[in-house]
Each structure stands twice: as C-alpha cells, then as structure tokens.
Scaffold this motif. Structure first.
Motif, PDB file in Angstrom:
ATOM      1  N   HIS A   1      26.256  50.122   4.301  1.00  0.00           N
ATOM      2  CA  HIS A   1      24.811  50.273   4.500  1.00  0.00           C
ATOM      3  C   HIS A   1      24.058  49.979   3.211  1.00  0.00           C
ATOM      4  CE1 HIS A   1      20.959  52.431   4.732  1.00  0.00           C
ATOM      5  NE2 HIS A   1      21.000  52.116   6.004  1.00  0.00           N
ATOM      6  N   HIS A   2      24.526  50.503   2.100  1.00  0.00           N
ATOM      7  CA  HIS A   2      23.876  50.290   0.811  1.00  0.00           C
ATOM      8  C   HIS A   2      23.807  48.807   0.460  1.00  0.00           C
ATOM      9  CE1 HIS A   2      22.929  50.439  -3.436  1.00  0.00           C
ATOM     10  NE2 HIS A   2      24.093  49.867  -3.717  1.00  0.00           N
TER      11      HIS A   2
ATOM     12  N   ARG B   1      25.686  67.468  -1.528  1.00  0.00           N
ATOM     13  CA  ARG B   1      26.266  67.755  -0.210  1.00  0.00           C
ATOM     14  C   ARG B   1      25.331  67.310   0.920  1.00  0.00           C
ATOM     15  NH1 ARG B   1      30.378  69.079  -3.008  1.00  0.00           N
ATOM     16  NH2 ARG B   1      31.971  70.504  -2.203  1.00  0.00           N
ATOM     17  N   LEU B   2      24.614  66.215   0.702  1.00  0.00           N
ATOM     18  CA  LEU B   2      23.726  65.688   1.729  1.00  0.00           C
ATOM     19  C   LEU B   2      24.531  64.954   2.794  1.00  0.00           C
ATOM     20  CD1 LEU B   2      20.781  64.201  -0.351  1.00  0.00           C
ATOM     21  CD2 LEU B   2      20.542  65.866   1.480  1.00  0.00           C
ATOM     22  N   PRO B   3      24.248  65.192   4.074  1.00  0.00           N
ATOM     23  CA  PRO B   3      24.879  64.369   5.105  1.00  0.00           C
ATOM     24  C   PRO B   3      24.590  62.890   4.874  1.00  0.00           C
ATOM     25  CG  PRO B   3      23.777  66.254   6.086  1.00  0.00           C
ATOM     26  CD  PRO B   3      23.373  66.221   4.637  1.00  0.00           C
ATOM     27  N   ALA B   4      25.539  62.047   5.226  1.00  0.00           N
ATOM     28  CA  ALA B   4      25.374  60.608   5.009  1.00  0.00           C
ATOM     29  C   ALA B   4      24.116  60.080   5.686  1.00  0.00           C
ATOM     30  CB  ALA B   4      26.608  59.871   5.524  1.00  0.00           C
ATOM     31  N   ALA B   5      23.776  60.628   6.850  1.00  0.00           N
ATOM     32  CA  ALA B   5      22.603  60.139   7.579  1.00  0.00           C
ATOM     33  C   ALA B   5      21.313  60.338   6.802  1.00  0.00           C
ATOM     34  CB  ALA B   5      22.505  60.836   8.937  1.00  0.00           C
ATOM     35  N   TYR B   6      21.238  61.396   5.995  1.00  0.00           N
ATOM     36  CA  TYR B   6      20.033  61.605   5.192  1.00  0.00           C
ATOM     37  C   TYR B   6      20.005  60.675   3.980  1.00  0.00           C
ATOM     38  CZ  TYR B   6      19.164  65.925   7.839  1.00  0.00           C
ATOM     39  OH  TYR B   6      18.907  66.844   8.829  1.00  0.00           O
ATOM     40  N   LEU B   7      21.151  60.225   3.530  1.00  0.00           N
ATOM     41  CA  LEU B   7      21.203  59.263   2.423  1.00  0.00           C
ATOM     42  C   LEU B   7      20.847  57.860   2.892  1.00  0.00           C
ATOM     43  CD1 LEU B   7      24.460  60.577   0.736  1.00  0.00           C
ATOM     44  CD2 LEU B   7      22.159  60.679  -0.236  1.00  0.00           C
ATOM     45  N   SER B   8      21.222  57.522   4.103  1.00  0.00           N
ATOM     46  CA  SER B   8      20.933  56.187   4.638  1.00  0.00           C
ATOM     47  C   SER B   8      19.665  56.153   5.479  1.00  0.00           C
ATOM     48  CB  SER B   8      22.104  55.705   5.503  1.00  0.00           C
ATOM     49  OG  SER B   8      22.264  56.531   6.649  1.00  0.00           O
TER      50      SER B   8
ATOM     51  N   HIS C   1      22.543  52.816  19.901  1.00  0.00           N
ATOM     52  CA  HIS C   1      21.165  53.101  19.516  1.00  0.00           C
ATOM     53  C   HIS C   1      21.097  53.631  18.084  1.00  0.00           C
ATOM     54  CE1 HIS C   1      20.974  53.239  23.961  1.00  0.00           C
ATOM     55  NE2 HIS C   1      19.795  52.699  23.781  1.00  0.00           N
ATOM     56  N   ARG C   2      20.225  53.020  17.288  1.00  0.00           N
ATOM     57  CA  ARG C   2      20.002  53.439  15.901  1.00  0.00           C
ATOM     58  C   ARG C   2      18.698  54.207  15.818  1.00  0.00           C
ATOM     59  NH1 ARG C   2      16.655  52.328  11.959  1.00  0.00           N
ATOM     60  NH2 ARG C   2      17.321  52.442   9.782  1.00  0.00           N
ATOM     61  N   PHE C   3      18.694  55.285  15.020  1.00  0.00           N
ATOM     62  CA  PHE C   3      17.496  56.101  14.864  1.00  0.00           C
ATOM     63  C   PHE C   3      17.227  56.388  13.392  1.00  0.00           C
ATOM     64  CE2 PHE C   3      19.476  57.213  18.917  1.00  0.00           C
ATOM     65  CZ  PHE C   3      18.448  56.903  19.785  1.00  0.00           C
ATOM     66  N   TYR C   4      15.958  56.399  13.041  1.00  0.00           N
ATOM     67  CA  TYR C   4      15.559  56.863  11.714  1.00  0.00           C
ATOM     68  C   TYR C   4      15.680  58.384  11.683  1.00  0.00           C
ATOM     69  CZ  TYR C   4      12.743  58.305   7.768  1.00  0.00           C
ATOM     70  OH  TYR C   4      12.329  58.916   6.608  1.00  0.00           O
ATOM     71  N   VAL C   5      16.231  58.921  10.591  1.00  0.00           N
ATOM     72  CA  VAL C   5      16.301  60.369  10.422  1.00  0.00           C
ATOM     73  C   VAL C   5      16.041  60.739   8.968  1.00  0.00           C
ATOM     74  CG1 VAL C   5      17.921  60.785  12.313  1.00  0.00           C
ATOM     75  CG2 VAL C   5      18.809  60.354  10.020  1.00  0.00           C
ATOM     76  N   ASP C   6      15.535  61.935   8.766  1.00  0.00           N
ATOM     77  CA  ASP C   6      15.444  62.538   7.443  1.00  0.00           C
ATOM     78  C   ASP C   6      15.564  64.044   7.629  1.00  0.00           C
ATOM     79  OD1 ASP C   6      12.850  63.547   8.117  1.00  0.00           O
ATOM     80  OD2 ASP C   6      11.884  61.755   7.314  1.00  0.00           O
ATOM     81  N   GLU C   7      15.333  64.807   6.586  1.00  0.00           N
ATOM     82  CA  GLU C   7      15.620  66.240   6.641  1.00  0.00           C
ATOM     83  C   GLU C   7      14.625  67.048   7.472  1.00  0.00           C
ATOM     84  OE1 GLU C   7      17.251  68.053   2.918  1.00  0.00           O
ATOM     85  OE2 GLU C   7      17.022  66.021   2.138  1.00  0.00           O
ATOM     86  N   ARG C   8      13.684  66.388   8.130  1.00  0.00           N
ATOM     87  CA  ARG C   8      12.789  67.068   9.062  1.00  0.00           C
ATOM     88  C   ARG C   8      13.450  67.286  10.429  1.00  0.00           C
ATOM     89  NH1 ARG C   8       7.660  63.177   8.581  1.00  0.00           N
ATOM     90  NH2 ARG C   8       9.395  61.667   8.432  1.00  0.00           N
ATOM     91  N   VAL C   9      14.570  66.620  10.682  1.00  0.00           N
ATOM     92  CA  VAL C   9      15.255  66.735  11.977  1.00  0.00           C
ATOM     93  C   VAL C   9      16.754  66.892  11.741  1.00  0.00           C
ATOM     94  CG1 VAL C   9      13.548  65.383  13.255  1.00  0.00           C
ATOM     95  CG2 VAL C   9      15.487  64.211  12.172  1.00  0.00           C
ATOM     96  N   ILE C  10      17.444  67.461  12.735  1.00  0.00           N
ATOM     97  CA  ILE C  10      18.904  67.471  12.650  1.00  0.00           C
ATOM     98  C   ILE C  10      19.420  66.051  12.873  1.00  0.00           C
ATOM     99  CG2 ILE C  10      19.109  69.868  13.408  1.00  0.00           C
ATOM    100  CD1 ILE C  10      20.060  68.798  16.131  1.00  0.00           C
ATOM    101  N   VAL C  11      20.615  65.805  12.379  1.00  0.00           N
ATOM    102  CA  VAL C  11      21.234  64.492  12.570  1.00  0.00           C
ATOM    103  C   VAL C  11      21.663  64.366  14.033  1.00  0.00           C
ATOM    104  CG1 VAL C  11      23.130  62.986  11.895  1.00  0.00           C
ATOM    105  CG2 VAL C  11      22.027  64.465  10.182  1.00  0.00           C
ATOM    106  N   PRO C  12      21.222  63.330  14.748  1.00  0.00           N
ATOM    107  CA  PRO C  12      21.571  63.188  16.171  1.00  0.00           C
ATOM    108  C   PRO C  12      23.083  63.145  16.382  1.00  0.00           C
ATOM    109  CG  PRO C  12      19.812  61.673  15.579  1.00  0.00           C
ATOM    110  CD  PRO C  12      20.317  62.266  14.303  1.00  0.00           C
ATOM    111  N   ARG C  13      23.579  63.944  17.340  1.00  0.00           N
ATOM    112  CA  ARG C  13      25.006  63.958  17.654  1.00  0.00           C
ATOM    113  C   ARG C  13      25.252  64.571  19.033  1.00  0.00           C
ATOM    114  NH1 ARG C  13      23.845  67.221  13.273  1.00  0.00           N
ATOM    115  NH2 ARG C  13      24.060  69.488  13.529  1.00  0.00           N
ATOM    116  N   SER C  14      24.286  64.471  19.928  1.00  0.00           N
ATOM    117  CA  SER C  14      24.398  65.140  21.223  1.00  0.00           C
ATOM    118  C   SER C  14      25.342  64.409  22.166  1.00  0.00           C
ATOM    119  CB  SER C  14      23.026  65.245  21.885  1.00  0.00           C
ATOM    120  OG  SER C  14      23.146  65.791  23.179  1.00  0.00           O
TER     121      SER C  14
END
Length: 297
Positions: free
Chosen positions: A47-48, A83-90, A98-111
């Motif tokens: 990703h980087h 100790r940041l989840p990878a999703a918050y780093l990317s 399906h790809r989604f934007y995420v940051d620390e305002r929401v939990i990381v999607p995993r339903s």
C-alpha cells in the motif's frame, strides 16, 4: 528507531523481512484484516508503495528509492510503537471486493454480515429486487449500508449511527461509491430518529463487547472508539434494545439480521423462547442471527 537501518535495507524483500521480524519481536496483535505478521507487513508495504496489494511476488527484488525506504521504515515504526491497526495507517479497509476509507473515528470494518448479504440470505429472500428498503443500525463507516445497496439494487437504505464523527466517515464512503441518492444517513440512537418508518430488512453490527472483555482488549483495539465496542456488563445492551424495537420497524415478512460476537450462549439464555436462526459464516454459525418479524420477542 528503525531509520538507523535504512542503509542496510534496499529491496522490498529486505523491508518485508525486516517488518515481519519487528512485528513478531514486538508481539503485535493482528485482528483488523490480517492474522499474522507476514500478511500485515506485505499489505502495509505494498500500500505504501502504491503497488497492487495482491501482487507481491513480481516486486520482491525491486530496489526502493531513499524516500520510499524512509517512508516504509516510519510506517513500520508507527505500527510497532503506537500499536495502531494497519487500517488506520493506510486509511483503508476491505470487506470482500469493497474498499472503504477509515480512520480512528470508526471501528475497522470486519463484520460477517458483509459476506452474508450477497448469497447467504438467499433462502430467506427469494428475489433481491423484492427488498425495497433496508435499515443499517450502528452503521459506523457505512460499509454494510453500501454493500446492502449493491446486494439489493432496488432498495433505499437508511444508515443510522449515534456518532456524528462516524457519520462523517460514512458520508465520505457513500460519496466514493456514488450512492448519495440511495443511502440516507441518520444520526440517532438506534430507532429513535426514524419515526414510523418500516423496512423489509434490518441489519446491525452493534457494539457487543462485554465489560470484562473491554478491560482486557489488546492495545490495537483501544484505538477504536469505545462507543462502537462496549455494550454493558454482558455485551448485550444494544442487542436487547434492537430486539425490543425491531418489530415496529419491520414490514410484514420483514427480516432482522444481527451480529453479536461471542455472545450466542448468553443471548439464548436471555431469550430462551426466541427461535434464533444462526447463519453460517466463514468463522462458523455462532456470530450472526436472523429472525422474522413474527419471531421477535
């Protein structure tokens, strides 16, 4: 800390090996899209470098520029030190295709509901086009509302969350998928802001972590909003409220689908007369239940 190794690491293979060693040494917790150091390191580095995240092999022996290497080392260092989840780093998370934007305002999607929407609900839904209205409770990033809109092309979707911050993230994702005319965001506590609206399908991935589990969460989970995780002493506060209010918001023949984590035994003990149907997911049949409107307590 990692920058001192910059002059000794040249290829993607070098950086990948280094990242896996650092992640294992630090005993990181993996639970936000990957379950091991190798997969997480490969994802973060690809990703980087703006490379396809499913095409590692062709690039393993490619040399990095000094700027690319420095950025990769900073990313590795942040994953370890913060100790940041990878999703918050990317700032991205994937559910299937399906790809989604995420940051620390929401939990990381995993339903698990995401994998059920396209096919596994078929025995209870004869035709996807017959679903004209969907309610997604506790929508967070809007991921399930968006997947529901794709799964049920004739449906209008209401996506509810109590958090204005979460809805801001959901709004961005809905815009990314050009679904603003079909997915409506509603701020409110579960059904409180819906008036008398009724739906053919209600889905919910509510907070379901018990007080004891909250106290022992790995550091990675503590970066997620507590509001989106905690649900009382036994983890069922929100689920009880959903069961209590769903009937008046489902139309005739309507369905309720709810994810509850590891709480099946506690839920069945709390509602011994309710005929829950437990749906098969990739992790088993313990996590998501289905009820028809006339089966609700």
């Amino acid at each position: 800390m990692t920058e001192r190794y910059g002059n000794e690491l040249f290829t993607l293979r070098d950086l990948l090996r280094f990242a896996v060693s650092r992640f294992n040494e630090a005993k990181l917790f993996f639970g936000h899209g990957s379950d091991n150091a190798w997969d997480e390191a490969a994802y973060l580095l690809l990703h980087h470098l703006h490379l396809p995240i499913d095409r590692l092999e062709p690039f393993l022996d490619a040399r990095l520029t000094s700027d690319e290497r420095a950025g990769a080392l900073r990313l590795i260092d942040r994953r370890v030190s913060e100790r940041l989840p990878a999703a918050y780093l990317s700032n991205e998370a994937w559910l299937g295709e399906h790809r989604f934007y995420v940051d620390e305002r929401v939990i990381v999607p995993r339903s698990f509901i995401a994998e059920l929407l396209h096919e596994q609900l078929a025995p209870w839904i004869d035709e996807p086009d017959a679903i004209g209205s969907v309610l997604d409770l506790c929508t967070g990033s809007g991921c399930l509302a968006i997947i529901a809109a794709h799964a049920f092309p004739a449906a209008r979707v209401d996506a509810v969350d109590v958090s204005a911050d979460a809805l801001a993230v959901a709004r961005r994702n809905i815009a990314d998928y050009a679904l603003g005319d079909r997915v409506r965001l509603v701020q409110g506590d579960l059904f409180a802001s819906l008036g008398g609206r009724r739906y053919d399908l209600i889905i919910a991935n509510p907070p379901y972590v018990s007080a004891a589990s909250m106290a022992s969460l790995p550091a990675e989970y503590r970066h997620e909003p507590e509001l989106a995780l905690a649900s009382g002493d036994d983890g069922l506060d929100l689920t009880r409220a959903i069961l209590g209010g769903a009937r008046q918001h489902l139309g005739p023949g309507g369905l309720l689908v709810v994810e509850i984590g590891h709480n099946r035994e506690a839920l069945e003990a709390a509602f011994p007369d309710t005929p829950f149907t437990w749906l098969d997911t990739s992790a088993g049949d313990q996590y998501v239940f289905l009820l028809h409107r006339d089966e609700l307590p």
